[in-house]
Design a protein around this motif. Structure first.
Motif, mmCIF file in Angstrom:
data_model
loop_
_atom_site.group_PDB
_atom_site.id
_atom_site.type_symbol
_atom_site.label_atom_id
_atom_site.label_comp_id
_atom_site.label_asym_id
_atom_site.label_seq_id
_atom_site.Cartn_x
_atom_site.Cartn_y
_atom_site.Cartn_z
ATOM 1 N N MET A 36 0.815 -1.198 0.000
ATOM 2 C CA MET A 36 0.000 0.000 0.000
ATOM 3 C C MET A 36 0.864 1.269 0.000
ATOM 4 N N GLU A 37 2.109 1.187 0.521
ATOM 5 C CA GLU A 37 2.959 2.379 0.496
ATOM 6 C C GLU A 37 3.253 2.816 -0.937
ATOM 7 N N TYR A 38 3.423 1.824 -1.826
ATOM 8 C CA TYR A 38 3.698 2.156 -3.230
ATOM 9 C C TYR A 38 2.521 2.898 -3.845
ATOM 10 N N TYR A 39 1.324 2.450 -3.510
ATOM 11 C CA TYR A 39 0.131 3.093 -4.042
ATOM 12 C C TYR A 39 0.083 4.554 -3.601
ATOM 13 N N LEU A 40 0.307 4.794 -2.316
ATOM 14 C CA LEU A 40 0.241 6.169 -1.810
ATOM 15 C C LEU A 40 1.346 7.039 -2.401
ATOM 16 N N LEU A 41 2.532 6.484 -2.581
ATOM 17 C CA LEU A 41 3.615 7.236 -3.219
ATOM 18 C C LEU A 41 3.251 7.569 -4.665
ATOM 19 N N LEU A 42 2.717 6.589 -5.389
ATOM 20 C CA LEU A 42 2.273 6.834 -6.764
ATOM 21 C C LEU A 42 1.161 7.884 -6.810
ATOM 22 N N LYS A 43 0.254 7.803 -5.850
ATOM 23 C CA LYS A 43 -0.844 8.764 -5.797
ATOM 24 C C LYS A 43 -0.317 10.181 -5.570
ATOM 25 N N LEU A 44 0.664 10.323 -4.668
ATOM 26 C CA LEU A 44 1.262 11.627 -4.427
ATOM 27 C C LEU A 44 1.928 12.154 -5.698
ATOM 28 N N ILE A 45 2.711 11.323 -6.353
ATOM 29 C CA ILE A 45 3.378 11.737 -7.594
ATOM 30 C C ILE A 45 2.342 12.090 -8.658
ATOM 31 N N HIS A 46 1.280 11.302 -8.753
ATOM 32 C CA HIS A 46 0.211 11.537 -9.735
ATOM 33 C C HIS A 46 -0.474 12.885 -9.474
ATOM 34 N N LEU A 75 -2.350 -1.573 -9.064
ATOM 35 C CA LEU A 75 -2.176 -1.848 -7.635
ATOM 36 C C LEU A 75 -3.503 -1.885 -6.884
ATOM 37 N N ALA A 76 -4.434 -1.025 -7.270
ATOM 38 C CA ALA A 76 -5.733 -0.974 -6.593
ATOM 39 C C ALA A 76 -6.663 -2.093 -7.050
ATOM 40 N N GLY A 77 -6.324 -2.729 -8.158
ATOM 41 C CA GLY A 77 -7.156 -3.811 -8.657
ATOM 42 C C GLY A 77 -8.393 -3.361 -9.413
ATOM 43 N N PHE A 78 -8.402 -2.103 -9.855
ATOM 44 C CA PHE A 78 -9.531 -1.634 -10.667
ATOM 45 C C PHE A 78 -9.445 -2.286 -12.044
ATOM 46 N N PRO A 79 -10.562 -2.730 -12.580
ATOM 47 C CA PRO A 79 -10.508 -3.236 -13.961
ATOM 48 C C PRO A 79 -10.275 -2.072 -14.926
#
Length: 157
Positions: free
Chosen positions: A1-11, A73-77
């Motif tokens: 989940m840390e990767y997701y939050l880091l990606l979200k911040l960069i995004h 990472l979130a598993g969204f289709p």
């Protein structure tokens, strides 16, 4: 989940750079255009082209990379309507941005020539700016649509 939050911040940061640079560039190009001062148009358009290369281009690359990584990472289709529409709107933005960059480069070059020409060199500034405004508004509205989709993730159909 840390990767997701880091990606979200960069995004989020890159979307801020993309949107902010677009709004700032549009404001300064509009003000220069309204001035009717070819010297001002030459300087501002050169700076806007530089800002596009330094800020907009990297953000344009980062956005889809971080967005698709978060989807995975979130598993969204990938077939989710809000994702598909976001990708389509991003394509619209790209189709608007490429000619806008060309127009800005052309205006920068032609207005610099007109500024130094003693014979009143005529450049297609007004003609090109009409297209620049239309493409800019289409990209702006598309960006707002993407922000809406990213925040609300609506079920569209």
């Amino acid at each position: 989940m840390e990767y997701y939050l880091l990606l979200k911040l960069i995004h989020i940061l890159s979307s801020t750079v993309l949107f902010g640079t677009g709004i700032g560039s549009a404001f300064f190009m509009w003000r220069a255009d309204c001035s009717g001062d070819v010297g001002r148009v030459a300087v501002i358009s050169r700076q806007v082209v530089l800002a596009d290369w330094c800020f907009t281009t990297p953000a344009v690359v980062v956005q889809p990379l971080t967005g698709l990584a978060m989807v995975w990472l979130a598993g969204f289709p990938l077939s989710s309507p809000w994702i598909l529409l976001s990708i389509a709107l991003y394509g619209v933005i790209g189709l608007c941005w490429l000619p806008v960059v060309w127009i800005q480069c052309r205006i920068a070059r032609d207005s610099a020539k007109a500024n130094v020409a003693a014979d009143g060199f005529n450049y297609p500034h007004r003609y090109l700016m009409r297209y620049w405004y239309a493409l800019g508004w289409a990209a702006f509205v598309s960006m707002l649509g993407i922000f809406f989709l990213m925040v609300f993730k609506p079920v569209l159909w």
